[in-house]
Write an enzyme that holds these catalytic residues in place. Structure first.
Site: not given
Ligand code: NAI
Length: 308
Positions: A88, A148, A151, A175
């Site tokens: 990211r 998150d 998940r 993140h």
């Protein structure tokens, strides 16, 4: 409630769709820089209204910020997503420029708005909005932990062979694959600690699978995911719109909380009509504190790449 979603790509459109389906907002404006794209997505979504039973009015705009005027909440999803193998953090160069321009345009037309930042690297983009807009800190919220955590719950349910509605758990921290701190110690199945059901090794595997959740999907899809990110944002917008005071892990500016300063990182917050109503400080174990502090170092290193 008027909501603007900037970026009518995969995540922005999914976010607009979930907001509409939940039927709590009067209006959603989708805005994109690509000519006609947001208008097309908005029209397609509006043609699902009679099928899905919602009354939210969705309109599209090609970069005309006047259409976003007086939005209560603005969501920033504009920018490039990662491709397989990318982190990211590698998106920072392009996305920082986009997020800076977009947030300035939004605030010009909606000075009282609450901004939810989605574009990656999200914690750093949230910090950038702080540094460049002058909005109050409760009105700048980064979305990462809600996704998150979803998940994490998916992986926990899989390991426990349990329905997801029976499972609870939260991910705090940055993140990023290395920065996420899944709080396995506090995860439960119907109020019972999950460690009662599965081995420490299996829990470690759940934690590792959670941390690479985004990368796993990027490998499968060739680009980053959209359904769960869109649903996560819509849940946060709903908590603000309906003033539910629900707790979500969100990226927020820390000023001493958790012993951290001058960065945005994921911690539990109460969301309501003012945006972040309060930051919740939970007692972390020494290992969790160490994990959060190394996560914070990673976020600060990425923040250091910003040209402020
Ligand atoms: P996408 O490429 O499908 O959509 C991005 C859209 O932004 C495109 O339609 C593009 O035309 C538009 N755009 C680019 N520059 C713009 C500008 N200056 N003004 C208005 N619109 C502009 O990408 P996707 O998959 O929707 O991802 C968007 C961002 O969200 C990426 O940075 C991605 O990494 C991030 N993301 C963050 C997540 C999180 O948990 N925080 C989860 C998933 C994605």
């Amino acid at each position: 409630m008027k909501v603007t979603v900037v970026g009518a790509g995969a995540v922005g459109a999914s976010c607009a769709e979930y907001i509409a389906i939940k039927n709590f907002a009067a209006e959603v404006v989708l805005l994109d820089i690509k000519e006609g794209y947001a208008e097309g997505k908005a029209m397609d979504l509006m043609q699902t209204a009679s099928l899905n039973g919602f009354d939210t009015k969705i309109t599209g705009s090609t970069n005309d910020y006047a259409k976003t005027a007086n939005s209560d909440v603005c969501v920033i999803t504009s920018g490039i997503p990662r491709k397989p193998g990318m982190t990211r953090e590698e998106l920072i160069g392009i996305n920082a420029g986009i997020v800076k321009t977009v947030s300035a345009n939004l605030i010009e037309h909606s000075p009282e708005t609450i901004i939810i930042v989605v574009s990656n690297p999200m914690d750093t983009m949230t910090y950038l909005v702080h540094k460049t807009t002058g909005l109050a800190k409760n009105k700048i919220i980064g979305m990462g932990g809600a996704l998150d955590s979803a998940r994490f719950k998916y992986r926990l349910a899989e390991a426990l062979d349990a329905p997801i509605s029976d499972v609870d758990g939260m991910v705090i921290g940055g993140h990023s694959d290395k920065g996420m701190v899944p709080l396995t110690r506090l995860a439960t199945r119907n109020s019972v600690p999950v460690s009662e059901f599965i081995s420490e090794d299996r829990l470690t595997q759940v934690m590792e699978d959670t941390k690479v959740g985004g990368a796993t999907l990027t490998g499968l899809l060739g680009t980053s995911a959209w359904y769960a990110p869109g649903a996560a944002v819509s849940g946060m917008v709903q908590a603000i719109a309906c003033d539910t005071k629900k707790i979500f892990p969100c990226s927020t500016l820390l000023e001493g909380e958790y012993g951290l300063n001058d960065l945005c990182i994921g911690v539990p917050v109460v969301l309501g009509k003012n945006g972040i109503e309060s930051i919740v400080e939970i007692n972390l174990s020494d290992a969790e504190k160490a994990h959060l502090s190394s996560s914070a170092e990673g976020v600060k290193a990425t923040n250091g790449l910003l040209e402020l």
